[in-house]
Design a protein around this motif. Structure first.
Motif, PDB file in Angstrom:
ATOM      1  N   ASP A 169       3.842   8.752  16.317  1.00  0.00           N
ATOM      2  CA  ASP A 169       2.891   7.717  15.913  1.00  0.00           C
ATOM      3  C   ASP A 169       3.287   7.133  14.554  1.00  0.00           C
ATOM      4  O   ASP A 169       3.928   7.791  13.729  1.00  0.00           O
ATOM      5  CB  ASP A 169       1.483   8.291  15.831  1.00  0.00           C
ATOM      6  CG  ASP A 169       0.931   8.663  17.195  1.00  0.00           C
ATOM      7  OD1 ASP A 169       1.348   8.038  18.187  1.00  0.00           O
ATOM      8  OD2 ASP A 169       0.102   9.600  17.266  1.00  0.00           O
ATOM      9  N   ALA A 170       2.874   5.904  14.338  1.00  0.00           N
ATOM     10  CA  ALA A 170       3.103   5.259  13.048  1.00  0.00           C
ATOM     11  C   ALA A 170       2.176   5.836  11.987  1.00  0.00           C
ATOM     12  O   ALA A 170       1.114   6.391  12.298  1.00  0.00           O
ATOM     13  CB  ALA A 170       2.882   3.756  13.164  1.00  0.00           C
ATOM     14  N   ARG A 171       2.588   5.696  10.724  1.00  0.00           N
ATOM     15  CA  ARG A 171       1.793   6.192   9.594  1.00  0.00           C
ATOM     16  C   ARG A 171       1.068   5.029   8.918  1.00  0.00           C
ATOM     17  O   ARG A 171       1.524   3.877   8.976  1.00  0.00           O
ATOM     18  CB  ARG A 171       2.701   6.887   8.587  1.00  0.00           C
ATOM     19  CG  ARG A 171       3.571   7.969   9.200  1.00  0.00           C
ATOM     20  CD  ARG A 171       2.759   9.091   9.827  1.00  0.00           C
ATOM     21  NE  ARG A 171       3.609  10.124  10.396  1.00  0.00           N
ATOM     22  CZ  ARG A 171       4.046  11.185   9.743  1.00  0.00           C
ATOM     23  NH1 ARG A 171       3.704  11.374   8.472  1.00  0.00           N
ATOM     24  NH2 ARG A 171       4.813  12.079  10.334  1.00  0.00           N
ATOM     25  N   PRO A 172      -0.034   5.302   8.246  1.00  0.00           N
ATOM     26  CA  PRO A 172      -0.788   4.228   7.577  1.00  0.00           C
ATOM     27  C   PRO A 172      -0.065   3.761   6.323  1.00  0.00           C
ATOM     28  O   PRO A 172       0.859   4.411   5.823  1.00  0.00           O
ATOM     29  CB  PRO A 172      -2.115   4.909   7.236  1.00  0.00           C
ATOM     30  CG  PRO A 172      -1.786   6.353   7.137  1.00  0.00           C
ATOM     31  CD  PRO A 172      -0.707   6.616   8.143  1.00  0.00           C
ATOM     32  N   PRO A 173      -0.485   2.630   5.768  1.00  0.00           N
ATOM     33  CA  PRO A 173       0.132   2.126   4.542  1.00  0.00           C
ATOM     34  C   PRO A 173      -0.078   3.079   3.367  1.00  0.00           C
ATOM     35  O   PRO A 173      -1.086   3.782   3.279  1.00  0.00           O
ATOM     36  CB  PRO A 173      -0.573   0.793   4.301  1.00  0.00           C
ATOM     37  CG  PRO A 173      -1.162   0.405   5.612  1.00  0.00           C
ATOM     38  CD  PRO A 173      -1.501   1.699   6.297  1.00  0.00           C
ATOM     39  N   VAL A 174       0.885   3.070   2.473  1.00  0.00           N
ATOM     40  CA  VAL A 174       0.747   3.803   1.219  1.00  0.00           C
ATOM     41  C   VAL A 174      -0.096   2.950   0.268  1.00  0.00           C
ATOM     42  O   VAL A 174       0.152   1.745   0.135  1.00  0.00           O
ATOM     43  CB  VAL A 174       2.131   4.084   0.602  1.00  0.00           C
ATOM     44  CG1 VAL A 174       1.992   4.682  -0.788  1.00  0.00           C
ATOM     45  CG2 VAL A 174       2.931   4.990   1.530  1.00  0.00           C
ATOM     46  N   PRO A 175      -1.092   3.519  -0.385  1.00  0.00           N
ATOM     47  CA  PRO A 175      -1.912   2.715  -1.301  1.00  0.00           C
ATOM     48  C   PRO A 175      -1.044   2.017  -2.356  1.00  0.00           C
ATOM     49  O   PRO A 175      -0.149   2.613  -2.960  1.00  0.00           O
ATOM     50  CB  PRO A 175      -2.839   3.764  -1.942  1.00  0.00           C
ATOM     51  CG  PRO A 175      -2.924   4.859  -0.930  1.00  0.00           C
ATOM     52  CD  PRO A 175      -1.593   4.909  -0.278  1.00  0.00           C
ATOM     53  N   GLY A 176      -1.328   0.741  -2.552  1.00  0.00           N
ATOM     54  CA  GLY A 176      -0.601  -0.047  -3.539  1.00  0.00           C
ATOM     55  C   GLY A 176       0.695  -0.641  -3.032  1.00  0.00           C
ATOM     56  O   GLY A 176       1.416  -1.265  -3.807  1.00  0.00           O
ATOM     57  N   CYS A 177       1.018  -0.476  -1.724  1.00  0.00           N
ATOM     58  CA  CYS A 177       2.266  -1.036  -1.188  1.00  0.00           C
ATOM     59  C   CYS A 177       2.231  -2.556  -1.321  1.00  0.00           C
ATOM     60  O   CYS A 177       1.317  -3.214  -0.801  1.00  0.00           O
ATOM     61  CB  CYS A 177       2.452  -0.639   0.258  1.00  0.00           C
ATOM     62  SG  CYS A 177       3.862  -1.457   1.055  1.00  0.00           S
ATOM     63  N   PRO A 178       3.213  -3.172  -1.964  1.00  0.00           N
ATOM     64  CA  PRO A 178       3.199  -4.633  -2.158  1.00  0.00           C
ATOM     65  C   PRO A 178       3.405  -5.407  -0.855  1.00  0.00           C
ATOM     66  O   PRO A 178       3.030  -6.574  -0.789  1.00  0.00           O
ATOM     67  CB  PRO A 178       4.344  -4.882  -3.131  1.00  0.00           C
ATOM     68  CG  PRO A 178       5.249  -3.701  -2.984  1.00  0.00           C
ATOM     69  CD  PRO A 178       4.360  -2.547  -2.644  1.00  0.00           C
ATOM     70  N   THR A 179       4.002  -4.766   0.142  1.00  0.00           N
ATOM     71  CA  THR A 179       4.189  -5.444   1.434  1.00  0.00           C
ATOM     72  C   THR A 179       2.916  -5.380   2.267  1.00  0.00           C
ATOM     73  O   THR A 179       2.499  -6.385   2.874  1.00  0.00           O
ATOM     74  CB  THR A 179       5.351  -4.817   2.213  1.00  0.00           C
ATOM     75  OG1 THR A 179       6.568  -5.093   1.517  1.00  0.00           O
ATOM     76  CG2 THR A 179       5.445  -5.385   3.620  1.00  0.00           C
TER      77      THR A 179
END
Length: 427
Positions: free
Chosen positions: A413-423
């Motif tokens: 499964d895919a992972r969630p965004p990392v907090p503060g990711c500029p993308t």
């Protein structure tokens, strides 16, 4: 040797159906291949019409033209008896053949000739029997021998797959592929085979001799930009797919790639190196596009497919790699910057072409499944967003790369965004 095969292009089929009862016919024949095609017929006295074989580069267009043939309208019984004679490898008598011809039969005399017969009533007289309406013959004084015949159907190409395959959904799709190397070339060919209607290719490199060991294009294309080589190959092999090549670098020319993505339904990245993959991840996210990234890891030991979705709960490439690193797995991205080739500056090639093509085909499958799932086809759902394929597995790799057997496929499964990711954060 096999019997002569007589091919009838679609234009010839249409003209024979619309013509009268008989006429002359010219065949262009390749003795080396023991095959020929109908290249001209007369439909009435003094009027002979040419019949073309496409494409113009077809090998039969340079064959020897043999005049002196004929075509006839015939009874359905003639074609039924012709099928039986073909199975017995026998011939019909000239007298019987002449009786089954509506009019205009030409006695062969001392010179045999090729004949085509058209039996318009065959389906009505023998419904469901599978007897074809066209037949080919060698007419000689000692008998009439059935020949093999192949008529070009009205529908060819991907339309033949409908309705079992969602032809229309894929024909309407546009996919941008960044990277036209060994994996990218295989991906492009597979997407065209699936029936994707429009492919936009982006790659700044030329096809050179050292590429040939793994690339899908051949020696005749050496020196061309890879995107143009692939376009030319697909124009010959899959003319139903429109290919738009752009000799652009996705990093330096990101401003020119953005408008290409704006009119695409999905972006695929098969380019080497960390930077191109991160740029495609960022541009795809900003364009609201699903992205499929394909590469090989660990010197060609593992193939990887990573699907990135522009959703709030799915992270970009950098976020996915960060999640792996946090879990104690390897971060494979740095190794992707090591060039592979034959020169002293490059690491030696370790991945063979067929393995790379397998990864490219899997990337195409992930792409097509994503497009079709969005179009409402539930049978095309992938088991995950991170696919790992064992090519040359070795013991000791940490999870999730601990594949043990060649051909083993694992989906995560895919992972969630990392907090503060500029993308991943909204601009």
């Amino acid at each position: 040797m096999n019997r002569l095969l007589v091919m009838v292009p679609r234009e010839g089929v249409d003209r024979l159906r619309a013509a009268g009862s008989h006429g002359s016919a010219t065949f262009r024949v390749s003795d080396a291949e023991n095959v020929g095609f109908l290249c001209a017929i007369s439909v009435k006295e003094g009027l002979t019409l040419p019949v073309g074989m496409t494409p113009r580069t077809h090998f039969l267009n340079s064959g020897e033209a043999r005049q002196g043939g004929f075509w006839y309208r015939a009874t359905a019984d003639l074609h039924v008896h012709g099928v039986a004679a073909g199975h017995r490898q026998s011939a019909l008598t000239v007298a019987y053949f002449a009786e089954q011809i509506r009019s205009g039969f030409k006695n062969p005399g001392r010179s045999d000739y090729i004949a085509l017969t058209y039996a318009p009533d065959v389906e009505a007289d023998y419904p469901g029997a599978g007897i074809i309406e066209f037949a080919a013959w060698r007419v000689a004084a000692d008998g009439v021998e059935p020949l093999d015949v192949a008529c070009e159907p009205q529908v060819v190409g991907h339309a033949q797959l409908a309705p079992q395959w969602p032809v229309d959904s894929l024909a309407a799709a546009t996919v941008t592929v960044v990277g036209a190397g060994s994996i990218g070339g295989a991906t492009v060919h597979a997407l065209a085979d699936y029936g994707v209607g429009r492919l936009v290719l982006v790659d700044p490199d030329r096809l050179l001799w050292h590429n040939l060991v793994r690339h899908v294009s051949g020696p005749a294309q050496v020196g061309k930009m890879k995107v143009f080589a692939l376009r030319d190959d697909l124009e010959r092999m899959r003319p139903g797919t429109s290919v738009e090549p752009h000799a652009l670098d996705v990093i330096r020319d990101a401003d020119k790639v953005r408008p290409l993505l704006a009119r695409s339904d999905l972006v695929v990245c098969t380019a080497d190196g960390v930077a191109p993959r991160r740029v495609v991840s960022h541009l795809g996210r900003r364009a609201g596009l699903d992205a499929v990234l394909a590469c090989v890891l660990e010197d060609g030991g593992i193939g990887e497919i990573l699907r990135l979705r522009p959703w709030p709960d799915r992270g970009c490439l950098v976020c996915q790699r960060q999640a792996l690193s946090d879990a104690g797995a390897i971060d494979p991205e740095p190794a992707l910057d090591a060039g592979y080739g034959t020169g002293t500056r490059h690491r030696p090639m370790t991945a063979v072409g067929s393995d790379l093509h397998l990864v490219g085909q899997l990337a195409a499958k992930a792409t097509v499944a994503t497009l079709l799932e969005r179009a409402g086809h539930p049978d095309q759902r992938l088991p995950g967003d991170h696919g790992l394929l064992a090519l040359r597995p070795k013991p000791g790799w940490p999870p999730p790369f601990d594949l043990a057997r060649a051909g083993e496929l694992r989906w995560l499964d895919a992972r969630p965004p990392v907090p503060g990711c500029p993308t991943c954060e909204e601009p």
